[in-house]
Write an enzyme that holds these catalytic residues in place. Sequence first.
Site, short mmCIF file in Angstrom:
data_model
loop_
_atom_site.label_atom_id
_atom_site.label_comp_id
_atom_site.label_asym_id
_atom_site.label_seq_id
_atom_site.Cartn_x
_atom_site.Cartn_y
_atom_site.Cartn_z
N HIS A 48 -4.25 58.57 64.90
CA HIS A 48 -3.76 57.77 63.77
C HIS A 48 -3.36 56.37 64.23
CE1 HIS A 48 0.37 58.07 65.25
NE2 HIS A 48 0.10 59.33 65.52
N GLU A 89 1.14 67.23 65.19
CA GLU A 89 1.71 66.88 66.48
C GLU A 89 2.72 67.95 66.90
OE1 GLU A 89 1.68 65.95 69.41
OE2 GLU A 89 1.59 63.77 69.18
#
Length: 382
Positions: free
Chosen positions: A186, A262
Amino acid sequence: MPARRFVVEADGGSRGNPGPAGYGAVVRDGDTGQIVAEAAEFIGHATNNVAEYRGLIAGLRAAREIDPDATVDVRMDSKLVVEQMSGRWKIKHPDMQPLAAEAREVFPRGRVGYTWIPRERNKDADRLANEAMDAGKAGRRWEPRAAAAPAQPLIVEEPLETSAPRAGWAAPADLGTPTTFVLLRHGETHLTPEKRFSGSGGTDPELSEKGRWQAERAAEALAARGSVQAVVASPMLRTRQTAETVAARLGLDVRYEEGLREVDFGAWEGLTFGEVRERYPDDLTAWLGSAKARPTGGGESFATLTHRTGVARDKILARHPGRTVLVVSHVSPIKTLVRLALGAPPDSLYRMELSAASLCVVQYYADGNASLRLLNDTGHLR
């Protein structure tokens, strides 16, 4: 109560192949290694592969009876069953197809991972299969032992890490079209430039202005590449925003996969590495030294991350064979996918640099091999 984690070890055998056959399976508590259930049965005249599949089904059903919401790591020394159930090999034999379908119905998709192990690490399931065949030969049913086996230390396994043969010049020339993962980290958030821990247990920040610019540049580069056929992303805000920017340029929809989140960094969320070292020195040392260690405050270990990332990988491979898939995720899951592709040890994660909005490419072949084609490419951001 949180759902439990089980390890299912299963095996099957046939004395004659085909011949008199039986299976065995044990269910272990995923944290303690204690055997919590056993199953075995003589199944008459059958092949080794049929017996192995029957053992898998019995093990999964035994785990489901204990906790239908559990997650399961299946460990078998049958490469055929592991690769077929992971979606990497096609199931062509008519005897195998209904058994594989039956095994997939026991738990919902995504809650079971498959790992190949050497035969010597599957002794309990092998013993039960032989006990079942001996009982069948004597004309009686197999009976479980009265006492449960003592707990055994569990070796941390990662789905399919040990099952893939080593790539090399001698590999078969025609392996068909590989499945390609284009791995996109990202774009930046306000935490990224300060190198602060930002995982699943934190504030879930959005992209910064620079992060949105990075997502646009990645979209341009991938549109020019022209090969992406599907987009899969972590459901966290920064990955959603990055994936949706790229998908809009490509004219594709985004599918979200929980396993690509994550790591949960626990009490370290929002802190720099230096701040963690100052406040929690012992916990940080343990975390850096062992994939099983968790961050302070009940965060997530890299061993747990590896398991869920491997399950997510296998789901994507099964859904998109032979296609190019953009996978939008975070530092730790992407590094883990690269590590598993290389067959590298867990501490290799600390030796990789992965910039915001960088690209990596991994290809997966039908024989189980994986090939790293690109790492940390930021050319589109210059």
